[in-house]
Scaffold this active site. Structure first.
Site, PDB file in Angstrom:
ATOM      1  CE  LYS A 177      -1.931   3.359   1.957  1.00  0.00           C
ATOM      2  NZ  LYS A 177      -1.743   4.654   1.242  1.00  0.00           N
ATOM      3  CD  GLU A 252      12.733   1.799  10.514  1.00  0.00           C
ATOM      4  OE1 GLU A 252      13.239   2.867  10.920  1.00  0.00           O
ATOM      5  OE2 GLU A 252      13.165   0.687  10.834  1.00  0.00           O
ATOM      6  CB  CYS A 286      13.058   9.704   8.005  1.00  0.00           C
ATOM      7  SG  CYS A 286      14.111   8.596   7.082  1.00  0.00           S
ATOM      8  CD  GLU A 387       9.411  14.083  10.888  1.00  0.00           C
ATOM      9  OE1 GLU A 387       8.263  13.629  11.006  1.00  0.00           O
ATOM     10  OE2 GLU A 387      10.359  13.438  10.387  1.00  0.00           O
TER      11      GLU A 387
END
Ligand code: NAP
Length: 496
Positions: A177, A252, A286, A387
């Protein structure tokens, strides 16, 4: 906007299929606003059909010898290499990062294909001595079953390969997906996997929103493993929902990575590393550097060297080889990034450069944000803790090595860190005391290689690692086989 863009389909059980709803969604180019293609707006029914196909394929695929599974992955690597330029261009069109970076993204997939092809002839278990005579023991890796791979848009080819290739070489089957912002790269990857000779049904791809397709995968009882990469917010939800049926979950997630610049650093080197880590992929990695922790003795010099370089970065369409920084992924991300500029100003940080949407001239139809630098940032400010996932860098001044390490470690994330110093003792101390999953010495916060474990601590992960040998663990179940050839009942641990 063009209305002649192609309509694509899901690939389930070896057949191209529309969504059960018959509806599609548009995939747009973030640099130009043009429609790249239309993809199925799938729902739970499509996701469940893909799981059923993967479940059916598992019984045969797990029995294909691992070296043969590896040979298919080797051919995938060869095909990815052959199509590298075309795949890179497709990726730039649908998610914006510049060509040299999308080529690197495809290269990670090539590297992973070759690496996991080799694992087909290893997949090491182990045998150790047993405590009773005439008895042996061996620990071996079994596949787990159907793996759902849920992936983000920032590495549309690399991240799916980090999940699918180890899953496949270990004998699992897959439902993939991909992120709704990057369906075309995902589809091309699946086409190439089948061109390499994968049996039908072993990989199935379903397009559509995380809230429906992803959600269905979290709840389907035939999914054994969820391998997720994305935001910490989504990852927490994935873990909670998947735990209800005791699925194995690898997460993750986000980062708030820092470059530490000590008073003895080679500042020219540090400037290069900071620019690449903070503004490469428009700050949407990331592992992107979003904090610089600088010793007060070199702060002014570093700012003076960095600012003209930041202001010189050229924004534009990533297909233009002279462009340094592409667009951000979509309008809502642009809004979020700019909101953090306002938050930073309100918190009292000093906006040195950037801090603006750029929609002049050729940038008018895209989502562009000026590379931004804040100085005078306090480590507890939101711009130093949360973030942002865009080209926004916060500079924090410290007065000692110990303070630098403490500031580096003090976020709820733990993916990547970097330190610039010439002092071997400080390097060793940093290796011991930095608590992120990755540390770079005299290099920026990005640049992981696929033969090493990749992942982070705290809110970045849940203890698993991708890539390297460690990347096999989540996709394999340890099975231990004891064989007693003594011809009598021997009892372990029992004194007789
Ligand atoms: P995201 O919004 O969390 O989405 C990631 C994936 O999860 C997408 O495929 C998304 O589908 C899907 N999803 C969303 N809601 C879901 C749900 N309820 N159930 C199941 N799946 C769901 O993250 P993103 O914006 O794509 O990616 C950026 C984030 O990824 C950043 O936080 C970045 O740090 C992180 N990231 C981490 C790593 C790492 O290795 N640590 C690597 C790359 C990126 P839709 O696209 O349809 O919404």
């Amino acid at each position: 906007m063009t209305t002649t863009a192609r309509v694509f389909q899901n690939y389930i059980g070896g057949k191209w299929k529309d969504a059960v709803s018959g509806e599609n969604f548009a995939n747009t180019n973030p640099a130009t606003g043009e429609i790249v293609g239309y993809f199925p707006l799938s729902s739970e029914a499509d996701a469940n059909a893909a799981v059923a196909a993967a479940r059916a394929a598992f019984d045969k695929w797990r029995l294909v010898p691992a070296p043969k599974r590896g040979e298919i992955l080797f051919r995938v690597g060869e095909l990815l290499k052959q199509h590298k330029e075309e795949l890179a261009r497709t990726m730039t069109q649908e998610m914006g990062k510049v060509l040299k970076e999308t080529r690197g993204d495809v290269q990670e997939g090539i590297d992973m294909a070759y690496y996991m092809a080799g694992e087909g002839r290893r997949l090491f278990g182990y045998s150790v001595p047993v405590e009773l005579p005439n008895k042996s023991g061996v620990a071996m890796r079994d596949p787990v079953g159907v793996v759902a791979c849920i992936t983000p848009w920032n590495f549309p080819m690399a991240i799916p390969t980090w999940k699918m290739f180890p899953a496949l070489v270990a004998g699992n089957t897959v439902v993939f997906k991909p992120a709704s912002d990057t369906p075309l790269s995902a589809l091309r990857l699946v086409e190439i996997i089948y061109e390499a000779g994968l049996p039908e049904g072993v990989v199935n791809i379903v397009f559509g929103p995380g809230g429906t397709v992803g959600e269905a995968l979290l709840h389907n009882p035939d999914v054994a493993v969820i391998s997720f990469t994305g935001s910490t917010e989504s990852g927490r939800h994935v873990a909670i929902e998947a735990a209800k049926s005791l699925k194995r979950v690898s997460l993750e997630m986000g980062g708030k990575n820092a470059v530490i610049v000590m008073d003895d650093a080679d500042l020219n080197l540090a400037v290069e590393g900071i620019l690449w880590s903070a503004y490469g992929t428009t700050g949407q990695r990331c592992t992107a550097c979003s904090r610089v922790i600088v010793h007060s003795a070199v702060r002014k010099q570093l700012v003076d060297m960095l600012v003209p370089r930041i202001e010189h970065l050229r924004l534009g369409n990533g297909l233009d080889e002279s462009v340094d920084v592409g667009p951000v992924i979509n309008a809502s991300q642009l809004t979020k990034i700019h909101s953090y500029t306002e938050i930073g100003k309100n918190e009292g940080a000093l906006l040195v450069t950037g801090g603006q949407v750029d929609n002049e001239g050729e940038l008018a139809q895209g989502h562009f944000y000026r590379p931004t630098l804040f100085t005078g940032v306090n480590p507890n400010m939101r711009i130093a803790q949360e973030e942002i996932f865009g080209p926004v860098l916060s500079m924090i001044e410290v007065s000692s090595f110990e303070e630098a390490i403490a500031v580096n470690n003090n976020t709820k994330f733990g993916l990547s860190s970097a330190i610039y110093t010439q002092d071997i003792n400080r390097v060793q101390q940093a290796m011991r005391d930095i608590t992120t999953g990755i540390l770079y010495v005299n290099s920026g916060t990005t640049g992981a290689e696929i033969q090493f474990p990749f992942g982070g601590t705290r809110g970045t992960g849940n203890g698993h690692r991708e890539a390297g040998i460690a990347g096999l663990d989540v996709f394999t179940e340890w099975k231990v086989v004891y064989t007693d050839y003594s011809g009598k009942l021997q009892k372990a641990q029992i004194d007789e």
